[in-house]
Design a protein around this motif. Structure first.
Motif, PDB file in Angstrom:
ATOM      1  N   GLN A 188      44.909  31.824  33.406  1.00  0.00           N
ATOM      2  CA  GLN A 188      46.240  31.921  32.569  1.00  0.00           C
ATOM      3  C   GLN A 188      47.024  30.543  32.669  1.00  0.00           C
ATOM      4  O   GLN A 188      47.424  30.058  31.802  1.00  0.00           O
ATOM      5  N   ILE A 189      47.058  30.169  33.926  1.00  0.00           N
ATOM      6  CA  ILE A 189      47.771  28.923  34.139  1.00  0.00           C
ATOM      7  C   ILE A 189      47.180  27.906  33.642  1.00  0.00           C
ATOM      8  O   ILE A 189      47.813  26.895  33.067  1.00  0.00           O
ATOM      9  N   LEU A 192      47.870  27.633  30.006  1.00  0.00           N
ATOM     10  CA  LEU A 192      49.480  27.169  29.778  1.00  0.00           C
ATOM     11  C   LEU A 192      49.495  25.579  29.925  1.00  0.00           C
ATOM     12  O   LEU A 192      50.114  25.017  29.212  1.00  0.00           O
ATOM     13  N   GLN A 193      48.663  24.925  30.755  1.00  0.00           N
ATOM     14  CA  GLN A 193      48.619  23.688  31.198  1.00  0.00           C
ATOM     15  C   GLN A 193      48.220  22.892  30.000  1.00  0.00           C
ATOM     16  O   GLN A 193      48.506  21.746  29.531  1.00  0.00           O
ATOM     17  N   LEU A 224      52.810  35.550  36.402  1.00  0.00           N
ATOM     18  CA  LEU A 224      53.021  34.139  36.067  1.00  0.00           C
ATOM     19  C   LEU A 224      54.442  33.752  36.331  1.00  0.00           C
ATOM     20  O   LEU A 224      54.959  32.520  36.733  1.00  0.00           O
ATOM     21  N   ALA A 230      52.872  27.957  37.897  1.00  0.00           N
ATOM     22  CA  ALA A 230      52.997  28.219  36.457  1.00  0.00           C
ATOM     23  C   ALA A 230      54.509  27.775  36.150  1.00  0.00           C
ATOM     24  O   ALA A 230      55.086  27.847  34.975  1.00  0.00           O
ATOM     25  N   LEU A 233      56.203  25.769  32.959  1.00  0.00           N
ATOM     26  CA  LEU A 233      55.013  26.003  31.669  1.00  0.00           C
ATOM     27  C   LEU A 233      55.576  26.928  30.694  1.00  0.00           C
ATOM     28  O   LEU A 233      54.894  26.887  29.479  1.00  0.00           O
ATOM     29  N   THR A 306      48.827  31.294  45.264  1.00  0.00           N
ATOM     30  CA  THR A 306      48.963  31.664  43.795  1.00  0.00           C
ATOM     31  C   THR A 306      50.067  33.128  43.602  1.00  0.00           C
ATOM     32  O   THR A 306      51.009  33.167  42.902  1.00  0.00           O
TER      33      THR A 306
END
Length: 546
Positions: A188-189, A192-193, A224, A230, A233, A306
């Motif tokens: 998911q991160i 987003l990146q 997140l 994250a 983002l 994380t």
């Protein structure tokens, strides 16, 4: 014969020319990742199945996502990518879809954008499914209607089940950070990146991204918000039916939970894998199916990197992203999730005796809200409030404490088919109203009638969500002003029509917070669906707790 052949050639030529013209008219976007060609329908351009990370297969299985390979020429983006590997449904339910193609090569995203889009807000959707199932390409999440409200909609896939969340000592040993698990969250991160780097080419504003999700997607949004990687983002967060329950630590036994690495080692043994090489050699489909049959339950692990600590602790410390939030839950959450309920008691006397034994000095407050006279309704409401209601209100309170705008809601809307099946405002019932996809629900979903009142509610909810994504403030024409939670616990009640109000269920969130506080202090009790009749005895009062 010659005339027949000439006509045939003419038809073939016409078809080829038509296809060429259609291809030429397809919208093409030249993004940093590469050029993609999509389709345009009613002024909305869609681009599907775009890879945001490399396929996590072979030696890359159970490793953090890596950048997707670039491609030459223009990539066809007219079809959704494969769903991530997941078990087939064990029984038909209102949530069941015909499963699409599945693959480990599934880390893709989909984009819907208005024609001529420029610097529009971005709404990034994370699907639910208990971290076990689902897909960003589910018809319920079609982004066309939301995109027509003036924003870019993105939906994503992320690794599921044991393939997305497995922690294991051997995996930690090969990691530079000496951690494992949380691969789905890292996906998911990575998505987003990718959005930050590429969404400008599609007309989106990379500085105004709203992350949104329901159920496990909402859980993901909360993680997140707490994840250092994250930060920066996204600018807003939407949490629909989230649950801020306890999570296992990677190696230590905390809050009564088996360490994540130990869970992974136990699963590997059940799968017959003697080492990491054997585990990676197993077919992905077998892992997805057999892990579920073995009782493996995927969940984020506290790894100190994380996921730094329990969500409740991160939010209490104010470590979460300082962004506006819109959070809420449904009044009938558990009506479609009855597996979360304990076995009912024989009678009211047994119910009351059990509650008194489990809740001690809080028993009177519990019974006042969840009385023995209405056992079924009390059980449904208690689990709903302890998991979803408490979480949503806590999020609103936490963000308000940071000085951020916070908007709280309860979805309490019903319609005839829903009521006929005893599913008033069930878990996820708000989704067709948010996405404007009432005609794209699963086959067994109670059908939403096409009435003026329903269309108005769809418009209003869509307006609120879209305006929040644009400005961090939910607004809708011809609808009440949504009060901030900081304004005397303000909230929006979505029933037949939206109504603004204050102080939902007075004292209820505080009751469940007090119980969680004592369980946290005890250190050996999880807080999740062990509610009411399934609750362990209330721990003694601790410093900082009621």
């Amino acid at each position: 014969m010659m005339n027949v052949r000439l006509r045939a050639f003419a038809l073939i030529a016409a078809a080829l020319l038509s296809g060429a013209a259609s291809a030429a008219e397809r919208p093409v976007v030249d993004a940093l990742a590469g050029s993609v060609a999509g389709v345009e329908v009613d002024g909305i351009r869609s681009f599907k199945g775009i890879p945001y990370a490399a396929p996590p297969v072979g030696a890359a299985r159970w490793t953090p996502p890596q950048p997707a390979a670039s491609w030459q020429g223009t990539r066809d983006a007219t079809e959704f990518g494969a769903a991530c590997m997941q078990p087939g449904p064990r029984a038909a339910s209102i949530y069941s879809w015909d499963l699409p193609a599945m693959s480990e090569d599934c880390l893709s995203l989909n984009i819907w954008a208005p024609e001529g889009a420029k610097d529009l807000p971005v709404f990034l959707w994370i699907h639910g499914g208990a971290l076990v199932s689902g897909s960003g390409g589910d018809p319920l999440y079609d982004g066309s209607a939301l995109a027509k409200r003036g924003m870019i909609v993105v939906s994503i896939n992320y690794r599921l089940g044991a393939l997305g969340w497995l922690a294991h000592p051997a995996l930690s040993a090969e990691s530079p950070d000496h951690v494992s698990g949380n691969y789905g969250l890292l996906d998911q991160i990575a998505a987003l990146q990718w959005v930050k780097r590429n969404i400008g080419a599609f007309g989106g504003d990379a500085a105004n991204v709203t992350i949104a999700g329901e159920s496990a997607g909402a859980l993901s949004v909360m993680y997140l918000m707490a994840a250092p990687a994250a930060r920066g983002l996204f600018a807003n967060a939407i949490v629909e039916s989230g649950y801020m329950v306890s999570a296992p630590a990677l190696r230590d036994r905390v809050n009564g939970m088996v360490p994540a690495e130990a869970q992974g080692a136990a699963l590997a043994a059940k799968l017959g894998a003697s080492d990491l090489a054997a585990l990676r050699a197993l077919p992905a489909k077998a892992i997805a199916e057999d892990a579920a049959k073995a009782g493996y339950f995927p969940f984020p692990a506290i790894d100190g990197k994380t996921v730094a600590r329990q969500l409740v602790e991160s939010f209490d410390r104010g470590e979460q992203a300082p962004v506006p939030i819109l959070a809420g839950f449904n009044s009938g959450e558990i009506r479609s999730l009855r597996f979360l309920l304990p076995k009912p008691p024989a009678d009211a006397a047994e119910y009351e005796a059990t509650i008194r034994a489990n809740y001690g000095e809080f028993a009177e407050a519990f019974l006042a809200r969840y009385p023995a006279e209405t056992i079924e309704d009390s059980m449904l409401a208690a689990t709903r409030d302890a998991m979803y209601g408490w979480t949503a209100e806590r999020l609103a309170s936490n963000q308000a404490a940071l000085g951020q705008a916070a908007y709280f809601y309860i979805f309490d809307h019903g319609y005839p088919a829903m009521e006929q099946w005893g599913l008033h405002a069930f878990h996820a019932a708000e989704l067709p109203y948010v996405f404007g996809t009432t005609g794209k629900t699963p086959e067994l979903w109670p059908k939403i009638p096409d009435t003026l009142a329903e269309r108005k509610l769809i418009r209003v909810i869509g307006d609120y969500w879209a305006s929040f994504a644009k400005s961090g403030r939910p607004q809708a024409s011809d609808a009440p002003a949504w009060p901030d939670y900081a304004d005397d616990r303000g909230f929006m009640h979505f029933a037949d029509e939206p109504k603004a109000a204050h102080n939902l269920f007075p004292g209820t969130a505080a009751l469940h917070e007090a119980v969680v506080c004592r369980r946290r202090a005890a250190g050996d009790i999880p807080w999740n669906w062990n509610v009411g009749l399934a609750s362990p005895p209330l721990p003694p009062k601790a410093e900082g707790c009621q």
